[in-house]
Design an enzyme around this catalytic site. Structure first.
Site, PDB file in Angstrom:
ATOM      1  N   GLY A   1       0.816  -1.224   0.000  1.00 45.82           N
ATOM      2  CA  GLY A   1       0.000   0.000   0.000  1.00 45.82           C
ATOM      3  C   GLY A   1       0.841   1.261   0.000  1.00 45.82           C
ATOM      4  O   GLY A   1       0.535   2.231  -0.697  1.00 45.82           O
ATOM      5  N   CYS A   2       1.910   1.250   0.776  1.00 48.49           N
ATOM      6  CA  CYS A   2       2.773   2.432   0.876  1.00 48.49           C
ATOM      7  C   CYS A   2       3.546   2.654  -0.422  1.00 48.49           C
ATOM      8  O   CYS A   2       3.760   3.792  -0.838  1.00 48.49           O
ATOM      9  CB  CYS A   2       3.714   2.303   2.064  1.00 48.49           C
ATOM     10  N   THR A   3       3.956   1.567  -1.060  1.00 48.32           N
ATOM     11  CA  THR A   3       4.646   1.680  -2.345  1.00 48.32           C
ATOM     12  C   THR A   3       3.690   2.249  -3.386  1.00 48.32           C
ATOM     13  O   THR A   3       4.059   3.152  -4.151  1.00 48.32           O
ATOM     14  CB  THR A   3       5.195   0.309  -2.793  1.00 48.32           C
TER      15      THR A   3
ATOM     16  N   ALA B   1       3.248   6.016  -2.571  1.00 48.63           N
ATOM     17  CA  ALA B   1       4.454   6.791  -2.887  1.00 48.63           C
ATOM     18  C   ALA B   1       4.652   6.908  -4.396  1.00 48.63           C
ATOM     19  O   ALA B   1       4.994   7.981  -4.905  1.00 48.63           O
ATOM     20  CB  ALA B   1       5.680   6.151  -2.236  1.00 48.63           C
TER      21      ALA B   1
END
Length: 151
Positions: free
Chosen positions: A45-47, A50
């Site tokens: 999710g963070c990738t 970002a």
């Protein structure tokens, strides 16, 4: 409860992925900020989040904004994350969650994960948009819409 629209952001300083000191005082009064708090470098999710900020980065800079990602990961972790995904923006290491607490970013998923929250801050340092959602999508479009409202 998190910061809300109209609140002034707290002053803070942290170290970025290059080992440089970042101080909010150097930006407030000069340009809008898009500050996104995310749980962890390299997670799916963070990738996704970002990389979405990366893919829209020019739209943010064209509006004069500085994009800043903040998580509890180390400078070294941020450096690898930024390098691997060619992230052009500032990543700040909030290893003690000091800034996360200043912004009152709440934990998510049964209080186990650091929350995912995005703030758009005008030139004067006032919050014009706050979005709290663990889903990675939606943060970028909302942030761009908020920026458009002030430019």
């Amino acid at each position: 409860m998190s910061l809300e629209v109209g609140d002034k952001i707290p002053e803070f300083s942290l170290i970025d992925q290059q080992g440089n000191s970042f101080d909010s005082k150097d930006y407030v009064g000069k340009k809008p900020l898009v500050i996104f708090f995310y749980p962890k470098d390299g997670t799916p999710g963070c990738t996704k989040e970002a990389c979405s900020f990366r893919d829209s980065y020019e739209e943010f800079t064209d509006r004069g904004a500085e994009v800043i990602g903040i998580s509890a990961d180390s400078e070294s972790s941020h450096r690898k994350f930024a390098s691997r995904y060619k992230l052009p923006f500032i990543l700040l290491a909030d290893t003690k969650n000091k800034v996360r607490r200043l912004f009152k970013v709440e934990k998510a998923l049964f209080n186990l994960l650091p929350g995912r929250e995005t703030y758009v801050v005008d030139k004067e340092g006032r919050v014009i948009m706050a979005f709290n959602n663990m889903g990675a999508s939606g943060h970028i479009t909302r942030a761009l819409k908020a920026l458009k409202s002030i430019s």
